[in-house]
Design a protein around this motif. Structure first.
Motif, PDB file in Angstrom:
ATOM      1  N   PHE A  80      -9.230  -6.261   0.699  1.00 58.43           N
ATOM      2  CA  PHE A  80      -9.300  -5.861   2.103  1.00 58.43           C
ATOM      3  C   PHE A  80      -8.915  -4.389   2.180  1.00 58.43           C
ATOM      4  O   PHE A  80      -7.755  -4.034   2.109  1.00 58.43           O
ATOM      5  CB  PHE A  80      -8.353  -6.733   2.926  1.00 58.43           C
ATOM      6  N   ILE A  82      -8.239  -1.592   4.203  1.00 55.72           N
ATOM      7  CA  ILE A  82      -7.936  -1.250   5.586  1.00 55.72           C
ATOM      8  C   ILE A  82      -7.766   0.269   5.693  1.00 55.72           C
ATOM      9  O   ILE A  82      -7.464   0.821   6.735  1.00 55.72           O
ATOM     10  CB  ILE A  82      -6.666  -2.020   6.024  1.00 55.72           C
ATOM     11  N   LEU A 132      -3.026   0.796  -8.244  1.00 56.05           N
ATOM     12  CA  LEU A 132      -1.754   0.095  -8.068  1.00 56.05           C
ATOM     13  C   LEU A 132      -1.971  -1.401  -7.897  1.00 56.05           C
ATOM     14  O   LEU A 132      -1.179  -2.207  -8.368  1.00 56.05           O
ATOM     15  CB  LEU A 132      -0.991   0.671  -6.874  1.00 56.05           C
ATOM     16  N   ARG A 136      -0.441  -2.793 -11.106  1.00 50.95           N
ATOM     17  CA  ARG A 136       0.957  -3.077 -10.803  1.00 50.95           C
ATOM     18  C   ARG A 136       1.108  -4.172  -9.757  1.00 50.95           C
ATOM     19  O   ARG A 136       2.216  -4.477  -9.347  1.00 50.95           O
ATOM     20  CB  ARG A 136       1.688  -1.821 -10.322  1.00 50.95           C
ATOM     21  N   GLY A 137      -0.035  -4.709  -9.293  1.00 52.08           N
ATOM     22  CA  GLY A 137       0.044  -5.833  -8.365  1.00 52.08           C
ATOM     23  C   GLY A 137       0.568  -5.496  -6.987  1.00 52.08           C
ATOM     24  O   GLY A 137       0.981  -6.379  -6.257  1.00 52.08           O
ATOM     25  N   SER A 138       0.568  -4.209  -6.608  1.00 46.29           N
ATOM     26  CA  SER A 138       1.024  -3.900  -5.245  1.00 46.29           C
ATOM     27  C   SER A 138      -0.100  -4.237  -4.274  1.00 46.29           C
ATOM     28  O   SER A 138      -1.262  -3.962  -4.536  1.00 46.29           O
ATOM     29  CB  SER A 138       1.413  -2.437  -5.091  1.00 46.29           C
ATOM     30  N   HIS A 139       0.274  -4.830  -3.152  1.00 45.52           N
ATOM     31  CA  HIS A 139      -0.735  -5.363  -2.239  1.00 45.52           C
ATOM     32  C   HIS A 139      -1.592  -4.243  -1.644  1.00 45.52           C
ATOM     33  O   HIS A 139      -1.077  -3.316  -1.023  1.00 45.52           O
ATOM     34  CB  HIS A 139      -0.053  -6.131  -1.129  1.00 45.52           C
ATOM     35  N   VAL A 141      -3.579  -4.061   0.847  1.00 49.74           N
ATOM     36  CA  VAL A 141      -3.572  -3.867   2.300  1.00 49.74           C
ATOM     37  C   VAL A 141      -2.432  -2.938   2.706  1.00 49.74           C
ATOM     38  O   VAL A 141      -2.617  -1.992   3.474  1.00 49.74           O
ATOM     39  CB  VAL A 141      -3.442  -5.225   3.018  1.00 49.74           C
ATOM     40  N   ILE A 142      -1.259  -3.202   2.138  1.00 50.67           N
ATOM     41  CA  ILE A 142      -0.102  -2.384   2.505  1.00 50.67           C
ATOM     42  C   ILE A 142      -0.289  -0.953   2.010  1.00 50.67           C
ATOM     43  O   ILE A 142      -0.080   0.007   2.758  1.00 50.67           O
ATOM     44  CB  ILE A 142       1.190  -2.990   1.920  1.00 50.67           C
ATOM     45  N   THR A 143      -0.720  -0.797   0.744  1.00 48.02           N
ATOM     46  CA  THR A 143      -0.850   0.566   0.232  1.00 48.02           C
ATOM     47  C   THR A 143      -1.915   1.344   0.995  1.00 48.02           C
ATOM     48  O   THR A 143      -1.720   2.519   1.286  1.00 48.02           O
ATOM     49  CB  THR A 143      -1.182   0.600  -1.276  1.00 48.02           C
ATOM     50  N   ILE A 145      -2.794   0.922   4.126  1.00 43.14           N
ATOM     51  CA  ILE A 145      -2.223   1.293   5.436  1.00 43.14           C
ATOM     52  C   ILE A 145      -1.358   2.538   5.267  1.00 43.14           C
ATOM     53  O   ILE A 145      -1.471   3.509   6.021  1.00 43.14           O
ATOM     54  CB  ILE A 145      -1.356   0.152   6.020  1.00 43.14           C
ATOM     55  N   MET A 146      -0.496   2.516   4.253  1.00 45.97           N
ATOM     56  CA  MET A 146       0.393   3.653   4.021  1.00 45.97           C
ATOM     57  C   MET A 146      -0.425   4.917   3.754  1.00 45.97           C
ATOM     58  O   MET A 146      -0.103   5.995   4.230  1.00 45.97           O
ATOM     59  CB  MET A 146       1.316   3.381   2.826  1.00 45.97           C
ATOM     60  N   PHE A 147      -1.525   4.762   3.015  1.00 41.52           N
ATOM     61  CA  PHE A 147      -2.350   5.931   2.694  1.00 41.52           C
ATOM     62  C   PHE A 147      -3.059   6.487   3.925  1.00 41.52           C
ATOM     63  O   PHE A 147      -3.385   7.668   3.960  1.00 41.52           O
ATOM     64  CB  PHE A 147      -3.342   5.599   1.568  1.00 41.52           C
ATOM     65  N   PHE A 149      -1.625   6.797   6.844  1.00 41.25           N
ATOM     66  CA  PHE A 149      -0.636   7.683   7.462  1.00 41.25           C
ATOM     67  C   PHE A 149      -0.429   8.932   6.617  1.00 41.25           C
ATOM     68  O   PHE A 149      -0.284  10.034   7.152  1.00 41.25           O
ATOM     69  CB  PHE A 149       0.687   6.937   7.651  1.00 41.25           C
ATOM     70  N   ILE A 150      -0.430   8.736   5.294  1.00 38.63           N
ATOM     71  CA  ILE A 150      -0.228   9.895   4.424  1.00 38.63           C
ATOM     72  C   ILE A 150      -1.412  10.859   4.582  1.00 38.63           C
ATOM     73  O   ILE A 150      -1.231  12.075   4.654  1.00 38.63           O
ATOM     74  CB  ILE A 150      -0.057   9.452   2.956  1.00 38.63           C
TER      75      ILE A 150
END
Lengths: 377, 322
Positions: A80, A82, A132, A136-139, A141-143, A145-147, A149-150
């Protein structure tokens, strides 16, 4: 999932979902004391009732084709994305850098360079979340979203520190050379002798978007890579067993997705604004989610849904201009489309499946030779 | 930087951390029960609007708070319906809720007040005033302790103290009660909870409802305490920073407090570039400073500084028959 015939799956379910979204939108318009039918006819008039209206409808549709395809490609790999908004911002930045610092002789060459840079920047912005997720298995969707804003912070910083012309207060880059302006529908109609408005709305990027839709179709259904992406999306463990490298598929699918989102930058930055401004994406990255859901992640569906959203966007702008209904009505409709075609999909699907199952049973019961032996109670 | 500036900076840190903390604890309940919630932002925004609007109409901020909580819980119910009952995609549902709130608040604000999508400014009883703790005025002039007590500890609205009290309460509820044990279990292994004869659906709805309650208070704080009235998109990404804080704290209540205070400090520094320059002698761009919570979250997610492992059943709808 062979309960429903294919036509019901592809046409009936999305249609009912859309109908539900439309009914609730109409109720919302009624609740704020306006007439939904008058509002709808005003939207139709404003969006497709004139050359100018069509121009903007297709201009917005161009953005949504890119972002919708971006989300769709990622969906096929069950990812996903986003982060289309951030990837599109970076794509716009790439376009601006390509056009500000190199004196391209003609718009065609400029367009090729801008396309390359937009795709590269968008893909690059999707690469880190993809890596990632895969390694590294980081979700994702969250990354992503953070990107978003970055990316927004990065863009503000770049515009204020580097791209803003000396002495200007406005956080925007200098205008690109005028010979790099993309040919627009309006310009083309004017050269044919038809009177059209002068604004820069739909331009040659629309054709690039359609080409991308065809490209995505070929990629997904006619190539080995597309098969691997879809197989990975259906079952990661089965794909692994078949020798498909999950890291490679995750990264490649996200690179394609990010590149497609980034391409939106050609339309907004090179085609319309002709310079890099803040917030040139205007939430189109998020509309891509609604478009991909509605289009069932198929390029043809995406194009149709994108044109529908282009219509809603332009119609909504007209509505805000002539009535007291704010432009945010479109955001509500968009939310309802995402809710019904995405999150509440099963609410529509479950009763339909039950219905088709019941009729199938009845048909089978009608054939005597196939009738199963009644178990003794 | 003198002592008083430090106190002021910490004071605004607490103010800015409060909505983050409430939303973060809201997300904590939901995600610990296995329901991902990226709709924190939308729920906060809806609550911010309805609490300001009802406070403006009724003149009573407590009625406003209830309305805000109600609005937030309605959105929670939609999220529950989509992700628990109809087993839909929780992330897509969250996205839809964010947009629904962003659109509906402006639409209703325009219909009710005709002020371009905002509410009238609140004053008097329609706003949460700051509370002066007993003795704050008396010792305000005492060196060191005086400003610390009068400026930093005293003088916040009741919601700030409620948010701080919610941290030990959350910890106690999750780690010291039967309900908490079951709630955490349903986020890790719902089948086991089901086998034990406890309803997975009821537990998850309870978690989503608590999430709505806390998001409601967070939103009400934004429009009736931090600011005096609602403006369009006033949550301004705080729901996502709260989500970042939740991951940063690895889904633990006390760490959520520390993460929110840290991100609140970044927010406070963003408005005081002069302080950063004075301390570090570096000119730091405020936009980049604003992105710091997001960058730190990505680094945490990447597992370079301890790994953030979410509840195991997070995001998965529970299907009884296998």
């Amino acid at each position: 999932m062979d309960v429903m015939p294919k036509w019901a799956e592809v046409v009936l379910v999305p249609l009912i979902s859309l109908l539900l979204a439309a009914v609730i939108s109409a109720l919302v318009i009624l609740a704020i004391g306006e007439d939904p039918i008058a509002a709808a006819s005003l939207m139709v008039e404003g969006a497709v009732g004139s050359v100018r209206g069509w121009g903007y409808t297709l201009y917005y549709a161009t953005n949504f084709i890119f972002t919708g395809l971006a989300v769709a490609v990622a969906f096929h790999a069950r990812l996903f994305n986003i982060g289309g908004e951030g990837q599109a911002m970076l794509g716009g930045l790439g376009v601006a850098l390509a056009l500000l610092y190199v004196p391209w002789p003609h718009w065609t060459i400029g367009l090729i360079a801008a396309t390359g840079m937009a795709a590269a920047f968008g893909a690059l912005w999707a690469l880190i979340p993809a890596y990632l997720q895969a390694k590294r298995g980081s979700h994702i969707v969250i990354t992503t979203i953070m990107f978003n804003f970055i990316a927004s912070a990065l863009l503000i910083w770049m515009l204020n520190e580097f791209l803003k012309p000396v002495g200007s207060q406005d956080p925007a880059s200098a205008r690109f050379a005028t010979h790099l302006d993309l040919p627009t529908l309006n310009g083309w109609l004017a050269s044919m002798g038809i009177k059209a408005s002068k604004d820069d709305s739909v331009n040659v990027t629309f054709l690039v978007a359609l080409a991308c839709a065809v490209g995505v179709w070929v990629l997904m259904w006619k190539t080995r890579l597309g098969y691997e992406i879809r197989a990975f999306g259906h079952s990661e463990s089965a794909a692994k067993y078949a020798g498909i490298n999950p890291v490679k598929i995750t990264v490649v699918a996200m690179l394609i997705s990010g590149g497609l989102a980034g391409l939106m930058g050609i339309n907004t930055v090179m085609g319309e604004a002709e310079r890099l401004v803040l917030n040139s994406t205007e939430g189109a990255g998020f509309i891509g989610i609604a478009v991909a859901l509605m289009g069932r992640s198929h390029p043809l569906g995406v194009v149709i849904a994108a044109i529908l959203f282009g219509f809603l966007y332009q119609g909504g702008a007209e509505l805000a201009l002539w009535t007291s209904i704010p432009r945010e009505l479109i955001v509500v409709i968009q939310a309802l489309v995402i809710l019904f075609t995405g999150a509440l999909d099963n609410m529509v699907r479950m009763p339909l499946e039950r219905m088709f199952l019941a009729s199938k049973r009845r048909r089978e019961a009608a054939k005597p030779e196939r009738k199963p032996v009644e178990p003794a109670e | 930087m003198d002592y008083l500036t430090l106190i002021q900076l910490l004071d605004s840190t607490v103010r800015l951390a409060t909505p983050l903390l409430l939303a973060c604890l809201a997300g904590l309940f939901s995600e610990r029960a296995g329901i991902f919630d990226i709709g924190l932002e939308g729920k906060m925004l809806a609550a911010a609007f309805f609490s300001a609007a009802v406070a403006a109409l009724s003149g009573n901020v407590w009625v406003g708070l209830l309305a805000g909580i109600g609005a937030s819980m309605v959105l929670s119910a939609v999220h529950g319906l989509a992700s628990i009952t109809f087993r839909g995609n929780q992330l897509i549902s969250g996205v839809a809720i964010n947009f629904l709130a962003a659109g509906m608040t402006v639409l209703i604000a325009q219909d009710w007040f005709r002020q371009g999508g905002r509410t009238p400014s609140l004053s008097g009883g329609a706003r949460f005033d700051s509370i002066t703790l007993p003795g704050a005025d008396a010792i305000a002039d005492t060196p060191f302790i005086g400003p610390l007590y009068a400026e930093l500890i005293s003088g916040h609205s009741i919601l700030v103290y409620m948010a701080l009290a919610a941290v030990p309460l959350t910890w106690w509820l999750l780690f010291r009660t039967r309900f908490g044990l079951r709630l955490r279990a349903v986020g890790e292994n719902p089948a086991a909870v089901d086998t034990a004869g406890v309803s997975v659906v009821a537990l998850r709805y309870a978690a989503v409802a608590i999430c709505g309650l806390l998001c409601g208070i967070a939103g009400a704080y934004l429009s009736t305490a931090l600011q005096a009235g609602f403006v369009k998109d006033m949550s301004a990404g705080r729901g996502f920073i709260a989500l970042a804080a939740l991951i940063f704290s690895k889904w633990r209540p006390w760490h959520a407090l520390y993460a929110c205070l840290l991100f609140g400090l970044f927010g406070a520094l963003e408005t005081r570039p002069d302080v950063i320059e004075a301390v570090t002698t570096l000119k730091v761009n405020s936009a980049l400073l604003g992105a710091l919570p997001y960058v730190m979250t990505v680094i945490i997610l990447a597992g370079f500084i301890g790994k953030a492992i979410p509840p195991r059943a997070g995001g998965e709808p529970y299907v009884k028959e296998r």
